[in-house]
Scaffold this active site. Structure first.
Site, PDB file in Angstrom:
ATOM      1  N   HIS A 171       0.328  -1.064  -0.225  1.00  0.00           N
ATOM      2  CA  HIS A 171      -0.215   0.000  -0.303  1.00  0.00           C
ATOM      3  C   HIS A 171       1.110   1.103   0.001  1.00  0.00           C
ATOM      4  CE1 HIS A 171      -3.935  -1.217   1.706  1.00  0.00           C
ATOM      5  NE2 HIS A 171      -3.667  -2.394   0.949  1.00  0.00           N
TER       6      HIS A 171
ATOM      7  N   TYR B  33      -9.819   6.073   6.632  1.00  0.00           N
ATOM      8  CA  TYR B  33     -10.342   6.162   7.795  1.00  0.00           C
ATOM      9  C   TYR B  33     -10.967   7.085   8.385  1.00  0.00           C
ATOM     10  CZ  TYR B  33      -6.074   4.017   9.184  1.00  0.00           C
ATOM     11  OH  TYR B  33      -4.330   2.707   9.853  1.00  0.00           O
TER      12      TYR B  33
ATOM     13  N   PRO C 103      -5.020   0.967  18.541  1.00  0.00           N
ATOM     14  CA  PRO C 103      -5.008  -0.308  16.498  1.00  0.00           C
ATOM     15  C   PRO C 103      -4.844   0.912  15.773  1.00  0.00           C
ATOM     16  CG  PRO C 103      -6.789  -0.447  17.699  1.00  0.00           C
ATOM     17  CD  PRO C 103      -6.369  -0.204  18.317  1.00  0.00           C
TER      18      PRO C 103
ATOM     19  N   LYS D 273       0.167   0.136  15.070  1.00  0.00           N
ATOM     20  CA  LYS D 273       1.452  -0.493  15.719  1.00  0.00           C
ATOM     21  C   LYS D 273       1.859  -1.046  15.692  1.00  0.00           C
ATOM     22  CE  LYS D 273       4.015   3.376  13.849  1.00  0.00           C
ATOM     23  NZ  LYS D 273       4.129   2.859  12.447  1.00  0.00           N
TER      24      LYS D 273
ATOM     25  N   TYR E 173       3.323   6.636   9.669  1.00  0.00           N
ATOM     26  CA  TYR E 173       2.624   5.625   9.767  1.00  0.00           C
ATOM     27  C   TYR E 173       3.704   4.622   8.744  1.00  0.00           C
ATOM     28  CZ  TYR E 173      -1.802   3.504   8.458  1.00  0.00           C
ATOM     29  OH  TYR E 173      -2.084   2.307   8.540  1.00  0.00           O
TER      30      TYR E 173
HETATM   31  C1  LIG Z   1      -8.288  -7.579  18.999  1.00  0.00           C
HETATM   32  C2  LIG Z   1      -6.920  -7.007  18.878  1.00  0.00           C
HETATM   33  C3  LIG Z   1      -6.967  -6.189  17.750  1.00  0.00           C
HETATM   34  C4  LIG Z   1      -5.732  -5.429  17.362  1.00  0.00           C
HETATM   35  N1  LIG Z   1      -5.007  -4.779  15.854  1.00  0.00           N
HETATM   36  C5  LIG Z   1      -4.048  -4.596  15.395  1.00  0.00           C
HETATM   37  C6  LIG Z   1      -4.191  -3.831  14.615  1.00  0.00           C
HETATM   38  O1  LIG Z   1      -5.101  -3.808  13.509  1.00  0.00           O
HETATM   39  N2  LIG Z   1      -2.664  -3.612  14.291  1.00  0.00           N
HETATM   40  C7  LIG Z   1      -1.456  -3.293  14.871  1.00  0.00           C
HETATM   41  O2  LIG Z   1      -0.265  -3.425  14.929  1.00  0.00           O
HETATM   42  N3  LIG Z   1      -1.483  -4.021  16.193  1.00  0.00           N
HETATM   43  C8  LIG Z   1      -3.473  -4.288  16.598  1.00  0.00           C
HETATM   44  N4  LIG Z   1      -3.072  -5.012  17.579  1.00  0.00           N
HETATM   45  C9  LIG Z   1      -1.601  -5.730  17.953  1.00  0.00           C
HETATM   46  C10 LIG Z   1      -1.607  -7.203  18.013  1.00  0.00           C
HETATM   47  O3  LIG Z   1      -1.835  -8.094  17.756  1.00  0.00           O
HETATM   48  C11 LIG Z   1      -0.293  -6.903  19.170  1.00  0.00           C
HETATM   49  O4  LIG Z   1       0.806  -5.772  19.864  1.00  0.00           O
HETATM   50  C12 LIG Z   1       0.642  -8.187  18.666  1.00  0.00           C
HETATM   51  O5  LIG Z   1       0.008  -9.510  18.990  1.00  0.00           O
HETATM   52  C13 LIG Z   1       1.496  -8.461  19.926  1.00  0.00           C
HETATM   53  O6  LIG Z   1       2.641  -9.560  19.897  1.00  0.00           O
HETATM   54  P1  LIG Z   1       2.892  -9.914  21.199  1.00  0.00           P
HETATM   55  O7  LIG Z   1       3.280 -11.319  20.830  1.00  0.00           O
HETATM   56  O8  LIG Z   1       3.929  -9.046  21.537  1.00  0.00           O
HETATM   57  O9  LIG Z   1       1.746 -10.665  21.770  1.00  0.00           O
HETATM   58  P2  LIG Z   1       0.559 -12.049  21.999  1.00  0.00           P
HETATM   59  O10 LIG Z   1       0.496 -11.470  20.512  1.00  0.00           O
HETATM   60  O11 LIG Z   1      -0.611 -10.539  22.887  1.00  0.00           O
HETATM   61  O12 LIG Z   1       0.766 -12.979  21.906  1.00  0.00           O
HETATM   62  C14 LIG Z   1       1.337 -13.439  23.749  1.00  0.00           C
HETATM   63  C15 LIG Z   1       1.290 -14.692  24.079  1.00  0.00           C
HETATM   64  O13 LIG Z   1       1.557 -14.826  25.140  1.00  0.00           O
HETATM   65  C16 LIG Z   1       0.932 -15.706  25.759  1.00  0.00           C
HETATM   66  N5  LIG Z   1       0.728 -16.390  26.918  1.00  0.00           N
HETATM   67  C17 LIG Z   1       0.113 -15.052  27.716  1.00  0.00           C
HETATM   68  N6  LIG Z   1       0.246 -15.174  29.253  1.00  0.00           N
HETATM   69  C18 LIG Z   1       0.756 -16.275  29.179  1.00  0.00           C
HETATM   70  C19 LIG Z   1       1.627 -17.099  30.068  1.00  0.00           C
HETATM   71  N7  LIG Z   1       1.284 -17.308  31.358  1.00  0.00           N
HETATM   72  N8  LIG Z   1       1.790 -18.261  30.621  1.00  0.00           N
HETATM   73  C20 LIG Z   1       2.016 -18.728  28.336  1.00  0.00           C
HETATM   74  N9  LIG Z   1       2.129 -17.837  28.179  1.00  0.00           N
HETATM   75  C21 LIG Z   1       1.431 -16.814  27.720  1.00  0.00           C
HETATM   76  C22 LIG Z   1      -0.992 -15.678  25.236  1.00  0.00           C
HETATM   77  O14 LIG Z   1      -1.469 -16.861  25.664  1.00  0.00           O
HETATM   78  C23 LIG Z   1       0.471 -15.063  22.769  1.00  0.00           C
HETATM   79  O15 LIG Z   1       0.131 -16.111  22.452  1.00  0.00           O
HETATM   80  C24 LIG Z   1      -3.841  -5.881  18.195  1.00  0.00           C
HETATM   81  C25 LIG Z   1      -4.579  -6.386  19.399  1.00  0.00           C
HETATM   82  C26 LIG Z   1      -5.580  -7.063  19.570  1.00  0.00           C
HETATM   83  C27 LIG Z   1      -6.002  -8.063  20.896  1.00  0.00           C
END
Ligand SMILES: Cc1cc2nc3c(=O)[nH]c(=O)nc-3n(C[C@H](O)[C@H](O)[C@H](O)COP(=O)(O)OP(=O)(O)OC[C@H]3O[C@@H](n4cnc5c(N)ncnc54)[C@H](O)[C@@H]3O)c2cc1C
Length: 391
Positions: free
Chosen positions: A72, A200, A292, A296, A384
């Site tokens: 994009h 948006y 979101p 980021k 962005y």
């Molecule tokens: C509904 C939603 C929509 C989003 N939309 C966007 C978007 O449009 N654009 C954007 O940039 N970001 C978005 N985000 C944010 C983005 O998805 C997150 O920033 C990203 O998933 C971060 O990755 P992570 O691996 O750090 O955390 P997570 O994806 O949360 O992964 C953490 C993992 O740790 C596991 N875990 C938790 N506790 C424990 C434990 N005690 N023991 C073992 N495992 C555990 C969880 O099950 C999970 O699998 C969104 C988030 C959500 C919730």
């Protein structure tokens, strides 16, 4: 069991860290609370900065991304029925790639499986100990028995609700938070997107976003009050509300259909400082959350992991601790820029309950300035598409 790095969480942060470390010859084990199917089924982020793509390239997981990702070159912002394009390519010479977090997770899981690296899914009651010394330990329950992993470092990649940040003494942690008084109701649908770029929408009924995951799968959001329940929104109500917020051109092209996923995400800004406590290092949502609106969250997770993987491999390869020592400060510098941008985009595009006329006028002035000023557009575009890495 013994490993060099015990990684808690198999979201994008944990899986990407595992893959980068494996490629650098650093042994690691990933512990995940849920099943692989649950993790890969979560519909979340969709926009990747060029730097995130470069990091996934370094992890050698971009075959499908390069074939299926949608490049994009800009976004559109709709206000008072008119759309205004922010042309990233013309403004800053860069673009972003739309490729779902689900797909990124899928690719990382496949790579981990192919490399034969160890992942324990359904690991219960994970606890962390000893990270203030030189012999950290992670304990968990699996299959009815208790297990222990001795390691050199623990990577806390377990998201906002994980155990890693909670294991740090409260006195060692400073947190900053803003909870917004609304959420995003999102719908995934197997219909072509309204437009080839994201739209948006700032509308008097509330914010809306037209996004996509592929040329045939769209993701739409509408701003809803925080206390709203997803069950109160059947498809018909959702499409009606979205239509009410779109301009006539977008409405004409909107292809509706049965939703294949529907959920409400609350909006929050959160940062925990620092991101390192002895031999425990936090990465991704475990340390910070952004609303979101600026796309980021996933990108920040990737940039933390990039710094962390390089720092850990320098330590294991050459005993060089400089990357670990500067890890927290380098991440947080980037995190705060992304927090500022995500907060600003949220303030710019949403309707805040109880906003007075001054606040409304400020938002209008900000939008008018943006549409008429190349410098303002350049600032949006620069943030962005993603600020450069500090390496
Ligand atoms: C509904 C939603 C929509 C989003 N939309 C966007 C978007 O449009 N654009 C954007 O940039 N970001 C978005 N985000 C944010 C983005 O998805 C997150 O920033 C990203 O998933 C971060 O990755 P992570 O691996 O750090 O955390 P997570 O994806 O949360 O992964 C953490 C993992 O740790 C596991 N875990 C938790 N506790 C424990 C434990 N005690 N023991 C073992 N495992 C555990 C969880 O099950 C999970 O699998 C969104 C988030 C959500 C919730």
């Amino acid at each position: 069991m013994r490993t060099q790095v015990a990684i808690v969480g198999a979201g994008p942060s944990g899986l990407l860290l595992g893959q980068l470390l494996a490629r650098a010859g650093v042994d690691n084990v990933v512990l995940e609370r849920h099943t692989a199917e649950h993790v890969v089924g979560r519909i979340r982020a969709g926009v990747l900065e060029q730097g995130a793509v470069a990091t996934l390239e370094e992890a050698n997981v971009v075959g499908r991304l390069h074939r299926q990702g949608l490049v994009h070159h800009g976004i559109e912002i709709a206000f008072r029925g008119e759309r205004h394009r922010i042309d990233f390519e013309a403004l800053v010479g860069k673009s972003v790639v739309v490729y779902g977090q689900t797909e990124v997770t899928h690719d990382l899981m496949d790579a981990r499986r192919a490399a034969g690296a160890k992942t324990v899914y359904e690991a219960e009651d994970v606890t962390l100990a000893g990270f203030d010394g030189t012999a950290p330990v992670v304990r968990y329950r699996h299959g009815g028995s208790t297990h222990e992993i001795a390691c050199d470092f623990i990577a806390g990649c377990d998201g906002f609700h994980g155990v890693s940040r909670q294991s740090v003494p409260a006195s060692a942690l400073t947190t900053h938070e803003r909870v917004y008084p609304f959420g995003w109701l999102g719908v995934l649908v197997d219909r072509p997107p309204v437009s080839h770029e994201l739209i948006y929408v700032n509308h008097e009924r509330g914010f809306a976003l037209c996004s996509m995951r592929s040329p045939t799968r769209s993701r739409y959001y509408v701003q809803v009050p925080l206390e709203e329940k997803v069950d109160a929104w059947d498809d018909e109500r959702f499409w009606g509300e979205l239509r009410a917020r779109l301009d006539p051109g977008a409405n004409e092209r909107l292809a509706t259909g049965p939703s294949i996923e529907k959920s409400i995400a609350p909006l929050r800004s959160f940062v925990a400082e620092p991101m390192r406590f002895g031999r425990l290092l936090l990465a991704g949502d475990a340390a910070h959350i952004v609303p979101p609106t600026g796309a980021k969250g996933l990108n920040l997770a990737v940039s933390d992991v990039r710094y962390l993987a390089h720092a850990l491999s320098d330590w294991f390869r050459r005993g060089d601790a400089s990357g670990l020592d500067s890890y927290s400060a380098r991440c947080l510098k980037r995190v705060w820029f992304a927090e500022r941008f995500s907060w600003w985009m949220t303030m710019l595009l949403h309707r805040f309950p109880g906003s007075d006329s001054f606040a409304m006028r400020m938002q209008q002035a900000d939008l008018t300035l943006l549409f008429g000023s190349r410098a303002s557009q350049q600032s949006l575009a620069e943030n962005y598409v993603g600020l450069p890495f500090d390496d």
